[in-house]
Design a protein around this motif. Structure first.
Motif, PDB file in Angstrom:
ATOM      1  N   ASP A 156      47.469  28.748  48.282  1.00  0.00           N
ATOM      2  CA  ASP A 156      46.724  29.893  48.787  1.00  0.00           C
ATOM      3  C   ASP A 156      47.115  31.214  48.128  1.00  0.00           C
TER       4      ASP A 156
ATOM      5  N   LEU B 179      42.167  29.140  47.057  1.00  0.00           N
ATOM      6  CA  LEU B 179      42.099  29.264  48.515  1.00  0.00           C
ATOM      7  C   LEU B 179      42.496  27.920  49.122  1.00  0.00           C
TER       8      LEU B 179
ATOM      9  N   THR C  70      42.379  25.281  51.791  1.00  0.00           N
ATOM     10  CA  THR C  70      41.447  24.988  52.885  1.00  0.00           C
ATOM     11  C   THR C  70      41.747  23.605  53.468  1.00  0.00           C
TER      12      THR C  70
ATOM     13  N   LYS D  78      37.962  31.959  55.775  1.00  0.00           N
ATOM     14  CA  LYS D  78      38.269  32.095  54.339  1.00  0.00           C
ATOM     15  C   LYS D  78      37.014  32.154  53.464  1.00  0.00           C
TER      16      LYS D  78
END
Ligand SMILES: [Zn+2]
Length: 257
Positions: A94, A108, A110, A161
């Motif tokens: 992240d 990102l 997730t 996000k």
């Protein structure tokens, strides 16, 4: 930025991401078929410098280990699961940032479909174009299965996000599941004209052997039920008030759809 979808297996997508206005450097997202990757690298006359692996499942990482032997030591293979992704050479999680020529990349994390799933957000620093590669987290009109996570995690991934990326960010997902996803969406959000219009469009695209990628973050918010868990229509369809419970019911129903 130029993005070339390269289909693989039955319904997977690999993507060649090219800094076409600048260095002609390129990255391959979810490398699973080295022959088609090589073919497209030659055809586009680009220098492959990176692989982006969204998660360890075989249909997303199968040929990650062939990138360095095929394209040389300068290739960096990014992923977030050294133990489960054969061929990963650099861990990124992240907030991790790096560049491919003039393309800025941000990782990102997730987690949910798998604990180590990542999406890659790419921002062309020359043209301002933006794209996100969502693997099996966000599909057009749907979400990935919750194999290693919870509704709460998928909600954070999709609705915190990914939803906070600019609306004009193009969405490139891991599978061509759009028609099935929107048929399901029509069962829980059938009054939504965006669902019906997108389904008609997707069916036409497929009938003409065209891809349904990309979508955009702004559009997904209009028709993707998993990004609409706070909308009254979805609460009503699932009989739940709590968005996380709405998410859970949607996923269970979709699994059995
Ligand atoms: Zn997967």
């Amino acid at each position: 930025m130029k993005i070339v979808p390269i289909p693989a297996f039955r319904d997977n997508y690999q993507y060649l991401v090219i800094d076409d206005k600048g260095t002609k450097q390129a990255a391959i997202v979810d490398p699973v078929d080295i022959d088609s990757i090589q073919e497209n690298v030659l055809k586009e006359k680009v220098k492959l410098v990176a692989g982006f692996v969204t998660h360890h499942h075989n249909d997303h990482s199968n040929h990650a280990h062939k990138l360095v032997p095929t394209f040389g030591n300068e290739v960096t293979v990014y992923g977030n699961d050294e133990a489960r992704i054969a061929g990963q050479t650099k861990n990124t999680t992240d907030g991790g940032v790096f560049k491919i020529g003039n393309l800025g990349v941000k990782t990102l994390h997730t987690p949910c479909h798998t604990t180590t799933h990542v999406c890659f957000f790419v921002d062309d620093l020359t043209t301002g174009e933006k794209a996100v590669f969502t693997g099996d987290t966000l599909f057009i009109g749907g979400s990935g299965r919750f194999f290693e996570g919870t509704a709460e995690q998928m909600d954070a991934a999709l609705n915190t996000k990914l939803a906070s990326l600019p609306d004009d960010t193009k969405v490139y997902c891991g599978h061509e599941y759009t028609v099935g996803n929107l048929k399901f969406a029509a069962t829980v959000d059938g009054e939504n004209p965006h669902v019906r219009a997108k389904l008609r469009w997707a069916e036409e695209q497929r009938a003409n052997h065209q891809f349904t990628v990309p979508s955009s973050i702004g559009d997904e918010k209009k028709f993707n039920p998993f990004m609409r868990v706070r909308e009254p229509a979805l609460k009503k369809a699932t009989g739940k008030e709590d968005p996380l419970e709405v998410m859970d019911v949607l996923r269970t129903r979709k699994n059995n759809f």
